[in-house]
Design a protein around this motif. Sequence first.
Motif, mmCIF file in Angstrom:
data_model
loop_
_atom_site.group_PDB
_atom_site.id
_atom_site.type_symbol
_atom_site.label_atom_id
_atom_site.label_comp_id
_atom_site.label_asym_id
_atom_site.label_seq_id
_atom_site.Cartn_x
_atom_site.Cartn_y
_atom_site.Cartn_z
ATOM 1 N N ARG A 1 1.814 10.334 -3.884
ATOM 2 C CA ARG A 1 0.896 10.236 -3.591
ATOM 3 C C ARG A 1 0.285 11.462 -2.517
ATOM 4 O O ARG A 1 -1.002 12.159 -2.469
ATOM 5 N N VAL A 2 1.108 12.446 -2.311
ATOM 6 C CA VAL A 2 1.860 13.989 -1.646
ATOM 7 C C VAL A 2 1.065 14.748 -2.487
ATOM 8 O O VAL A 2 0.069 15.563 -2.936
ATOM 9 N N PHE B 1 0.159 -1.165 -0.005
ATOM 10 C CA PHE B 1 0.041 -0.220 -0.065
ATOM 11 C C PHE B 1 0.640 1.287 -0.141
ATOM 12 O O PHE B 1 0.461 2.677 -0.537
ATOM 13 N N VAL B 2 1.778 1.483 -0.121
ATOM 14 C CA VAL B 2 2.506 1.935 0.334
ATOM 15 C C VAL B 2 4.208 2.241 -1.130
ATOM 16 O O VAL B 2 4.907 2.981 -0.414
ATOM 17 N N ILE B 3 4.171 1.353 -1.962
ATOM 18 C CA ILE B 3 5.156 1.517 -3.025
ATOM 19 C C ILE B 3 4.735 1.053 -4.210
ATOM 20 O O ILE B 3 3.110 0.720 -3.892
ATOM 21 N N PHE B 4 5.110 1.855 -5.005
ATOM 22 C CA PHE B 4 5.110 1.391 -6.343
ATOM 23 C C PHE B 4 5.285 -0.129 -6.828
ATOM 24 O O PHE B 4 5.722 -0.381 -6.569
ATOM 25 N N GLN B 5 5.201 -0.237 -8.421
ATOM 26 C CA GLN B 5 4.449 -1.764 -8.174
ATOM 27 C C GLN B 5 6.249 -2.015 -8.859
ATOM 28 O O GLN B 5 6.227 -3.797 -8.451
ATOM 29 N N LEU C 1 9.546 6.376 -0.954
ATOM 30 C CA LEU C 1 9.657 7.940 -1.282
ATOM 31 C C LEU C 1 9.702 8.307 -2.803
ATOM 32 O O LEU C 1 8.633 8.835 -2.437
ATOM 33 N N PRO C 2 9.988 7.012 -3.578
ATOM 34 C CA PRO C 2 9.153 7.799 -4.536
ATOM 35 C C PRO C 2 7.415 8.217 -4.673
ATOM 36 O O PRO C 2 6.452 8.747 -5.275
ATOM 37 N N TYR C 3 7.037 6.697 -3.659
ATOM 38 C CA TYR C 3 5.471 6.730 -3.617
ATOM 39 C C TYR C 3 4.650 8.227 -3.139
ATOM 40 O O TYR C 3 3.825 8.356 -3.541
#
Length: 265
Positions: A43-44, A27-31, A37-39
């Motif tokens: 999100r922000v 739920f907190v990362i790109f695929q 951090l990039p994700y």
Amino acid sequence: MDTSRPCTKDEYKVKNFLLDYHSPRDFVIFQHCGTTLPYLVWRVFWALYHLIWIILTGVYSWQWAGDDPEQQVKWFIFLTEWCFFVLTVSTLVDAACVIFINFCRVDIKNDITNEMTWYLKANWVIFNAANSAALVVTLAYWGLVYTGGSVTVVDVITHGINAVYVIVNVIVSSVPIRIYHFFHGVIFGVVYAVFTVIYYAAGGTNHQDKAYIYPVLDWNSPGLTLAYCVAVIFVAMPLCHFLIYGIYALRRCTCRKHTSQSYAV
């Protein structure tokens, strides 16, 4: 990253009605990115984008309601605003979860726990409802409501970019989609339908002082209106969720192929 296999018998187990999941880190990362951090930046950005535009939809309500403040305030009655609002809430909650996990839940961030916290479960429900609602309102607007004429920037944002965002976000994120979670969007649709009945019964009108919110939601003709509600809530909403699930399944197939090639190298 999500290594589950969609379109298998496991997907149709009754337990998948629930909100359990083996890897909350998804739920907190790109695929295809192992760092968070990039994700977080992603999100922000989208949280701020949607927050700004939900405010502007109210500010620019004069574009469709005219100069009368009493008509402008009725922006909150429309399905478009409900859907964009829940999409905004979804992006804000998503951003809050990612920020909190990055700084306060290192165990989730580093994938050393399988605890699905209450806030991730809440985020998942809102995510599912917001995604289906965004696609439904876009299709319903252009298919049932729009009758030609000029199109404003707000129309494009709330009936176009919203759907593009949902599709792109499903493609690039690692958030799982469960086929049984279509009922999250259905519940949202039922709540809005009940609101329209209450609003009508209370004598509410749209910005043109008509006794309905949309012509297709005119409860003066309850049979036809109920048919529209049933079609949208119990047919269109699940179908849009199944479309999103299909995108997710394709995403997972691509991910597995990418992973297999990496191992082969």
